[in-house]
Write an enzyme that holds these catalytic residues in place. Structure first.
Site, PDB file in Angstrom:
ATOM      1  N   CYS A  41      11.371  -7.390  71.143  1.00  0.00           N
ATOM      2  CA  CYS A  41      11.863  -8.357  70.146  1.00  0.00           C
ATOM      3  C   CYS A  41      12.838  -9.362  70.779  1.00  0.00           C
ATOM      4  O   CYS A  41      12.796 -10.547  70.476  1.00  0.00           O
ATOM      5  CB  CYS A  41      12.597  -7.655  69.012  1.00  0.00           C
ATOM      6  N   ASP A  42      13.724  -8.887  71.631  1.00  0.00           N
ATOM      7  CA  ASP A  42      14.857  -9.723  72.049  1.00  0.00           C
ATOM      8  C   ASP A  42      14.886 -10.091  73.534  1.00  0.00           C
ATOM      9  O   ASP A  42      15.717 -10.900  73.946  1.00  0.00           O
ATOM     10  CB  ASP A  42      16.179  -8.996  71.706  1.00  0.00           C
ATOM     11  N   CYS A  85      15.659  -3.313  70.987  1.00  0.00           N
ATOM     12  CA  CYS A  85      14.227  -3.619  71.133  1.00  0.00           C
ATOM     13  C   CYS A  85      14.007  -4.712  72.181  1.00  0.00           C
ATOM     14  O   CYS A  85      14.315  -5.882  71.934  1.00  0.00           O
ATOM     15  CB  CYS A  85      13.672  -4.068  69.783  1.00  0.00           C
TER      16      CYS A  85
END
Ligand code: NAP
Length: 317
Positions: free
Chosen positions: A142-143, A139
């Protein structure tokens, strides 16, 4: 918690809180059916991890996945639909109703709409699980921010891989897309952007054989699928976008599924079990987009409505 003490009978229980489930909820709420949407505590809708959705009609430029879902939820709630955090573990059926079993409650239902989506597929190579969260990710939204000025490998050649690679250029020094073919599967507009992006380069005809690193990702071993030659590439992160698997484990053998595990429906979202409908990414469909998930959700709710009206003996013929 005592699952038996809190029994409530719903006209429709919707499993999944993404675009398909929430659209079904809007339609079901407007039909004045007692409806609850069960939002998994374990798996979030994929669209929530999408920073920019630019092909959902009505938004010139882009809208974030979070904003879309927030609007869908508020719209569903405005029609009296309940949205509850609960992870479904099983669906059963007795003579009268379905029982949707969750981690803390059983929801009795006259009809069920499955809109449980899909989750990223693992690559299945050495080092992937061990280094998950230590450089291996599924993701970008997200990261991505953890990889400022770092070297990132993106694996895959579909829309997700290319879209995420483009997003990751906001942070990374370089993004290298590793694809097992010599051309992309992704839609042309994404390909054009990736080809013209200075930070993005490509390694074609190659697969990842191993992800290496002691405490965090340090390198990968690639194999050229044509020459069979192996190569070590140093990197800080490996983002894997090689497709999805349907979230249907809780259905066990209740419904017919295709060879990839997706729930089989007809064009009215009717499954092999009377009273259960399926919509969105968890079903066998040729296109998995927010807009098609919404369309599926609307049809599933309409089919559930016909089913319920027939059941109640109030069908409008
Ligand atoms: P996808 O279209 O199935 O593509 C998966 C990619 O990963 C393919 O290029 C595939 O290679 C590769 N792959 C699969 N298994 C692999 C393995 N073991 N090793 C190496 N490579 C592997 O999946 P997706 O890109 O996640 O897209 C899923 C759906 O969502 C599609 O319908 C897509 O259109 C949609 N989507 C749309 C948008 C958008 O419209 N903006 C954005 C994201 C996703 P091959 O090409 O050789 O099969």
């Amino acid at each position: 918690m005592d699952k038996e003490n809190k029994r409530v009978l719903f006209d429709t229980v919707i499993v999944g809180c993404g675009p398909a489930g929430l659209t079904a909820a809007i339609y079901s709420g407007r039909a004045r059916f007692k409806t609850v949407v069960l939002q998994s505590r374990l798996v979030a809708s994929q669209v929530l991890t999408t920073s920019e959705v630019e092909n959902y009609p009505g938004f010139v430029g882009a809208v974030s996945g979070f904003e879309l879902i927030d609007k869908f939820q508020k719209q569903a709630e405005s029609f009296g639909v309940e949205i509850v955090s609960a992870t479904v573990s099983e669906i059963r059926k007795n003579k009268e109703n379905f029982q949707v079993v969750t981690d803390d409650q059983i929801y009795d239902a006259k009809s069920v709409i499955i809109a449980s989506g899909a989750q990223p597929k693992e690559l299945g190579v050495d080092g992937e699980i061990r280094l998950r969260g230590k450089g291996v990710s599924y993701c970008g939204t997200c990261d991505g921010a953890f990889f400022r000025n770092k070297k990132i490998i993106v694996v895959g050649g579909g829309d997700t891989a290319v879209e995420e690679a483009l997003f990751l250029t906001k942070f990374a020094e370089t993004v290298t897309i590793v694809h097992r073919r010599d051309r992309l599967r992704a839609v042309k507009i994404l390909e054009e952007r990736a080809f013209s992006c200075e930070k993005i380069s490509f390694i074609w005809d190659s697969v990842v054989r191993q992800i290496e690193g002691a405490e965090k990702v340090e390198s990968i071993i690639l194999e050229n699928v044509k020459s069979k030659e192996k190569e070590k590439v140093f990197c800080d992160g490996v983002f894997i976008f090689v497709g999805y698997l349907p979230n249907v484990g809780f259905m066990k053998d209740f419904l017919d599924k295709d060879e990839k595990g997706y729930i089989i429906t007809d064009s009215n979202m009717v499954t092999s079990h009377s009273g259960i409908f399926a919509c969105g990414d968890c079903r066998n469909t040729s296109l998995r987009q927010v807009i098609t998930a919404c369309g599926d959700g609307a049809i599933a709710a309409q089919s559930a409505r016909y089913y319920l009206e027939e059941l109640m003996g109030v069908g409008y013929k």
